[in-house]
Design a protein around this motif. Structure first.
Motif, PDB file in Angstrom:
ATOM      1  N   THR A 231       0.871  -1.138  -0.149  1.00  0.00           N
ATOM      2  CA  THR A 231      -0.074  -0.062   0.097  1.00  0.00           C
ATOM      3  C   THR A 231       0.896   1.336  -0.154  1.00  0.00           C
ATOM      4  OG1 THR A 231      -1.736  -1.129   1.212  1.00  0.00           O
ATOM      5  CG2 THR A 231      -1.761   1.174   1.349  1.00  0.00           C
ATOM      6  N   SER A 241      -4.450   2.444  -5.511  1.00  0.00           N
ATOM      7  CA  SER A 241      -4.422   1.687  -4.364  1.00  0.00           C
ATOM      8  C   SER A 241      -3.769   0.528  -4.605  1.00  0.00           C
ATOM      9  CB  SER A 241      -5.885   1.124  -4.376  1.00  0.00           C
ATOM     10  OG  SER A 241      -6.063   0.200  -5.757  1.00  0.00           O
ATOM     11  N   SER A 242      -3.441  -0.257  -3.469  1.00  0.00           N
ATOM     12  CA  SER A 242      -2.426  -1.460  -3.842  1.00  0.00           C
ATOM     13  C   SER A 242      -2.897  -2.603  -4.731  1.00  0.00           C
ATOM     14  CB  SER A 242      -2.456  -2.244  -2.322  1.00  0.00           C
ATOM     15  OG  SER A 242      -3.560  -2.770  -1.772  1.00  0.00           O
ATOM     16  N   SER A 243      -4.287  -2.651  -4.859  1.00  0.00           N
ATOM     17  CA  SER A 243      -4.861  -3.593  -5.834  1.00  0.00           C
ATOM     18  C   SER A 243      -4.660  -2.986  -7.368  1.00  0.00           C
ATOM     19  CB  SER A 243      -6.222  -3.718  -5.757  1.00  0.00           C
ATOM     20  OG  SER A 243      -6.921  -2.596  -5.453  1.00  0.00           O
ATOM     21  N   HIS A 244      -4.873  -1.744  -7.315  1.00  0.00           N
ATOM     22  CA  HIS A 244      -4.368  -1.206  -8.729  1.00  0.00           C
ATOM     23  C   HIS A 244      -3.160  -1.285  -9.016  1.00  0.00           C
ATOM     24  CE1 HIS A 244      -4.162   2.567 -11.486  1.00  0.00           C
ATOM     25  NE2 HIS A 244      -4.286   1.634 -12.254  1.00  0.00           N
ATOM     26  N   SER A 246      -0.700  -3.706  -7.800  1.00  0.00           N
ATOM     27  CA  SER A 246      -0.523  -5.197  -8.186  1.00  0.00           C
ATOM     28  C   SER A 246      -0.990  -5.640  -9.368  1.00  0.00           C
ATOM     29  CB  SER A 246      -1.337  -5.865  -6.997  1.00  0.00           C
ATOM     30  OG  SER A 246      -0.804  -5.857  -5.723  1.00  0.00           O
ATOM     31  N   ALA A 247      -2.133  -5.074  -9.881  1.00  0.00           N
ATOM     32  CA  ALA A 247      -2.574  -5.426 -11.075  1.00  0.00           C
ATOM     33  C   ALA A 247      -1.641  -4.878 -12.457  1.00  0.00           C
ATOM     34  CB  ALA A 247      -4.030  -4.962 -11.289  1.00  0.00           C
ATOM     35  N   ARG A 250       1.705  -6.824 -12.257  1.00  0.00           N
ATOM     36  CA  ARG A 250       1.586  -8.065 -12.797  1.00  0.00           C
ATOM     37  C   ARG A 250       1.409  -8.245 -14.338  1.00  0.00           C
ATOM     38  NH1 ARG A 250      -1.071 -13.489 -10.165  1.00  0.00           N
ATOM     39  NH2 ARG A 250      -0.486 -14.843 -11.763  1.00  0.00           N
ATOM     40  N   THR A 256       3.478 -11.018  -9.508  1.00  0.00           N
ATOM     41  CA  THR A 256       2.930 -10.051  -8.470  1.00  0.00           C
ATOM     42  C   THR A 256       4.111  -9.307  -7.805  1.00  0.00           C
ATOM     43  OG1 THR A 256       2.853 -11.414  -6.703  1.00  0.00           O
ATOM     44  CG2 THR A 256       1.048 -11.783  -8.045  1.00  0.00           C
TER      45      THR A 256
END
Length: 265
Positions: A231, A241-244, A246-247, A250, A256
């Motif tokens: 994060t 965000s961390s999800s954005h 990470s996506a 990758r 990841t």
């Protein structure tokens, strides 16, 4: 016989194996994605034990020997070029001038989207593949040999080497994620539309894609050298965000952020 043969190597998994190359052509290999548990690559100039393959670049002059071994690897993808001695680089530079010893880079993240563009041209059977590879090889070799005797504007693209280096310096001096395309255009005293067209003709990618790759490269450096959370790294490199983050990471490198951090430590 063609002066540049190109090969795309992909595999979902590879068993433990040894490899060897000593040919009459120079070799340039660009890792697009993948991870291996362990392994070693050797020439008479260096020895490497890297794990993550995305962003890995190897350049080998003709007649030099390369050997090594690899533990099982996953999601491997490589773009490999085999170049004859008479292969002409952009700007009339000779291959032997810039590639006279083996070398490697393990963090050439900015080359991944450029190599993927070459992959796209291969898949389409595009007539643009040959001149695009010429520019790509020139950028790779000039990046490794800053002292090479080269004309002031060695690339085929309209921006030229001096402006490309100016862009790199400007981006590297700013906080990741804060630079806009308009900022880059202003730095070169160009209109945004004109800059976008010139940049894409030079690099083969849009300025937005280039800036994203530089942000991901900065994130990769933080993953290697700090214990910051995902994060925190996402925030530091301009992701929402961390999800954005990470996506995007990758999609670019095939790993990841957590897998990359583990592989590089």
């Amino acid at each position: 016989m063609e002066t540049c043969a190109v090969e795309l190597v992909t595999a979902k998994s590879l068993n433990r194996h040894r490899f060897f190359y000593e040919g009459d052509r120079a070799l340039i290999a660009i890792g697009l994605s993948g991870e291996r548990r362990g392994g070693e690559t050797r020439t008479r100039h260096f020895q490497s034990s890297h794990r993550a393959l995305g962003g890995y670049v190897m350049a080998l002059p003709a007649g030099e020997r390369l050997d090594g071994w690899s533990e099982p690897a996953t999601r491997c993808s490589w773009l490999i070029l085999y170049l004859r001695d008479d292969y002409q680089l952009a700007g009339g530079l000779s291959l032997s001038t810039l590639l006279n010893r083996p070398y490697m880079r393990t963090n050439a993240f900015e080359l991944v989207p450029l190599a993927r563009r070459a992959q796209m041209f291969m898949a389409r059977g595009s007539d643009y593949l040959a001149p695009y590879l010429q520019s790509l090889v020139t950028l790779i070799l000039l990046d490794e040999d800053d002292d090479a005797a080269a004309p002031a504007d060695p690339t085929d693209g309209p921006l030229g080497k001096s402006r490309i280096e100016r862009i790199k310096r400007y981006v590297d001096a700013q906080t990741p994620g804060t630079v806009t395309v308009s900022d880059l255009a202003s730095e070169l005293d160009m209109s945004p539309d004109g800059f976008i067209r010139a940049f894409r003709r030079t690099y083969g990618v849009t300025p937005h894609q280039y800036l994203l790759t530089r942000r991901l490269a900065a994130a990769g450096s933080l993953l290697r050298t700090t214990d910051h959370s995902l994060t925190q790294i996402a925030m530091e490199t301009g992701f929402a965000s961390s999800s954005h983050f990470s996506a995007a990471f990758r999609a670019e490198f095939g790993l990841t952020p957590s897998q990359y951090r583990l592989a590089r430590r």
